[in-house]
Design a protein around this motif. Structure first.
Motif, PDB file in Angstrom:
ATOM      1  N   TYR A  38       0.816  -1.217   0.000  1.00 27.02           N
ATOM      2  CA  TYR A  38       0.000   0.000   0.000  1.00 27.02           C
ATOM      3  C   TYR A  38       0.853   1.272   0.000  1.00 27.02           C
ATOM      4  O   TYR A  38       0.499   2.260  -0.645  1.00 27.02           O
ATOM      5  N   ASP A  39       1.995   1.232   0.697  1.00 19.30           N
ATOM      6  CA  ASP A  39       2.801   2.445   0.837  1.00 19.30           C
ATOM      7  C   ASP A  39       3.697   2.724  -0.356  1.00 19.30           C
ATOM      8  O   ASP A  39       3.940   3.877  -0.691  1.00 19.30           O
ATOM      9  N   THR A  40       4.199   1.651  -0.986  1.00 22.45           N
ATOM     10  CA  THR A  40       5.117   1.879  -2.106  1.00 22.45           C
ATOM     11  C   THR A  40       4.387   1.865  -3.457  1.00 22.45           C
ATOM     12  O   THR A  40       4.900   2.365  -4.446  1.00 22.45           O
ATOM     13  N   ARG A  42       0.988   2.926  -3.973  1.00 16.64           N
ATOM     14  CA  ARG A  42      -0.296   3.484  -3.546  1.00 16.64           C
ATOM     15  C   ARG A  42      -1.280   3.699  -4.694  1.00 16.64           C
ATOM     16  O   ARG A  42      -2.488   3.543  -4.529  1.00 16.64           O
ATOM     17  N   LEU A  49      -8.887  -0.213  -3.716  1.00 19.62           N
ATOM     18  CA  LEU A  49      -9.406  -0.095  -2.343  1.00 19.62           C
ATOM     19  C   LEU A  49     -10.646   0.786  -2.304  1.00 19.62           C
ATOM     20  O   LEU A  49     -10.585   1.958  -2.637  1.00 19.62           O
ATOM     21  N   LYS A  52     -11.039   0.968   2.140  1.00 21.77           N
ATOM     22  CA  LYS A  52      -9.797   1.354   2.829  1.00 21.77           C
ATOM     23  C   LYS A  52      -9.463   0.396   3.966  1.00 21.77           C
ATOM     24  O   LYS A  52      -9.107   0.824   5.079  1.00 21.77           O
ATOM     25  N   ILE A  54      -7.305  -3.290   4.688  1.00 17.86           N
ATOM     26  CA  ILE A  54      -6.373  -4.291   4.151  1.00 17.86           C
ATOM     27  C   ILE A  54      -6.142  -5.367   5.204  1.00 17.86           C
ATOM     28  O   ILE A  54      -6.381  -5.111   6.390  1.00 17.86           O
TER      29      ILE A  54
END
Lengths: 89, 399
Positions: A38-40, A42, A49, A52, A54
């Motif tokens: 999710y962070d890398t 997005r 999503l 929201k 996971i």
């Protein structure tokens, strides 16, 4: 069949699911699994999503059409049964 | 502005957490204590000295001293009180607090501690003044002040008899500590940090950096708990605060039970993305430091900042726990020992995750089923505590 598994390094359930997916992929080598952080990644994650929440696994058929979603921690056997049941899609 | 606010909160917590944990009782209701004594009786004198000291500590304590060896009227009153309260051997000193009776006085550590405990209990419960009412010839009901009548012992199969009074507070500390430890707000940072640590080659540095983060987090939380505890001890037994915390506990209990029922899949909610990204970037930057000392200082700084931000997330449980702790009649070192026990179990899951990751070099998540069980058990306990805080505070006054 293709699966996109969206997770994050800071989410304990995602780590549990990542480990389960690793085991599944060893058993079903034909499965096309893509892990999405999710962070890398997005942009890709936000594409799918809606709620929201996971971890989220999204299942695609041979035509690239999404046909199912599974959210949260899912039992390995339950996932295996589900994939094998829909193998022909 | 946000930074200034965080700094102010930090300073407030730092100052209040450093205050000695001592009870300052400054609010209603008054507690009336009557001591029947004899002039020249050494035990009576010892108790009177103790009561003088106790009055200074507890301003709501009103002491009535009645001499019975030289005063016939007082002796008659003592006899009537003894009959009314069915006291068989009424020598002096005879102490009456509400419907509680103490005959004799050994020393401050035993009899004195008992008096202090009863007075503290009555500060919460609010009691009638039997002797005062008899003096003013008003009718009174000796049962109007009910003291805690919780069971003293329970018998468990295979375990045998357990003294509830001695075990309740440690058990409660462990349950709430574990429940608080599963709080997802603070845990995510540790997961992220470990993921970065696993990329390092030097095992010693991995242990040191991760250990420093966990230790600092524990220390900050300890200060936070100390601040809450000192606040409650300072405010004393204000009835509205007890009601307020009781309501918070009921809300928190319902929230945890709802989490147990609703979030069956253990999914993580994606919230505060901007803040998360900021913290992650900061940790990345710290980990890229060329010199180890700089990285160590940086990681301690991150731990302080992160824990300060995430404090708001778990304010409910520490407030509830420290309110219960403040109701217990304990000495200052014992208060802090309980806080340390709480911290130990609060950090337990973090420590397990860290140690497993460092020894296996793999980041493993704790299955959500444990979080769910913790939500169920903790939710029930917190809900009961909330109800007791409002309706039966005497039942959760330990020590």
């Amino acid at each position: 069949m293709k699966v996109i598994n969206i997770g994050a390094i800071w989410c304990p359930s995602c780590l549990v699911m990542k480990h389960r997916w690793e085991k599944i992929i060893k058993e079903l080598s034909w499965l096309d699994l893509k892990n999405c952080d999710y962070d890398t990644d997005r942009e890709l994650a936000n594409q799918y999503l809606v709620e929201k929440e996971i971890p989220l696994a999204i299942f695609f058929d041979q035509n690239g059409q999404e046909f199912a979603r599974k959210q949260g921690e899912i039992d390995r056997q339950e996932l295996l049964d589900f994939i094998l049941l829909n193998q022909s899609r | 502005m946000k930074k200034i606010l965080t700094l102010i909160i930090f300073l407030l917590i730092a100052v209040t957490s450093l205050l000695p944990a001592q009870k300052i009782l400054a609010q209603e209701p008054d507690v009336f204590l009557t001591i029947f004594y004899g002039d020249g009786c050494p035990h009576c004198h010892k108790e009177q000295l103790f009561l003088d000291q106790l009055k200074k500590e507890i301003p709501q304590l009103k002491v009535r001293e009645l001499e019975v060896w030289g005063n016939q009227e007082n002796a008659k009153l003592m006899s009537e009180v003894s009959q009314r309260l069915k006291i068989k051997n009424s020598g002096v000193p005879l102490t009456i607090i509400g419907d509680e009776v103490l005959v004799g006085y050994l020393n401050d550590e035993t009899s004195g501690a008992r008096i202090r405990s009863i007075v503290n209990a009555h500060l919460v419960l609010g009691c009638s003044d039997l002797v005062g009412e008899m003096l003013s010839e008003e009718s009174t009901d000796p049962d109007s002040c009910t003291t805690p009548n919780r069971p003293e012992e329970i018998t468990l199969p295979f375990v045998g008899s357990i003294d509830i009074k001695n075990w309740s507070l440690p058990l409660l500390t462990i349950v709430i500590g574990i429940l608080d430890g599963f709080n997802p707000c603070a845990m995510w940072v540790l997961f992220f940090l470990i993921s970065l640590l696993l990329g390092m080659t030097d095992r010693k540095k991995m242990w040191l950096l991760g250990g420093a983060f966990i230790l600092t987090s524990g220390l900050i939380y300890f200060m936070f708990l100390s601040a809450w505890l000192n606040l409650f001890l300072f405010l004393g037994f204000i009835i509205y605060i007890r009601y307020g915390i009781g309501l918070v506990a009921i809300g928190s209990g319902i929230y945890h039970l709802r989490e147990y029922l609703v979030n069956r899949s253990g999914a993580c909610k994606v919230t505060n993305e901007e803040q998360k990204t900021k913290i992650m970037n900061r940790i990345r930057k710290v980990m890229q430091q060329e010199f180890f000392v700089m990285a160590l200082v940086g990681i301690i700084g991150v731990a302080v900042a992160v824990n300060m931000i995430e404090l708001v997330c778990s304010a409910g449980l520490p407030a509830i726990y420290t309110q219960i702790l403040s109701l217990a009649d304990l000495s200052t070192p014992v208060y802090y020992l309980y806080l340390m026990l709480y911290i130990l179990f609060y950090m337990l899951d973090d420590l397990l995750i860290f140690i497993i990751a460092m020894t296996t070099l793999q980041l493993t998540g704790i299955s959500s089923k444990y979080t769910r069980y913790s939500n169920l058990v903790g939710g029930v306990v917190i809900l009961i505590i909330g109800i007791l805080l409002i309706f039966k505070p005497g039942w959760i006054m330990f020590g």
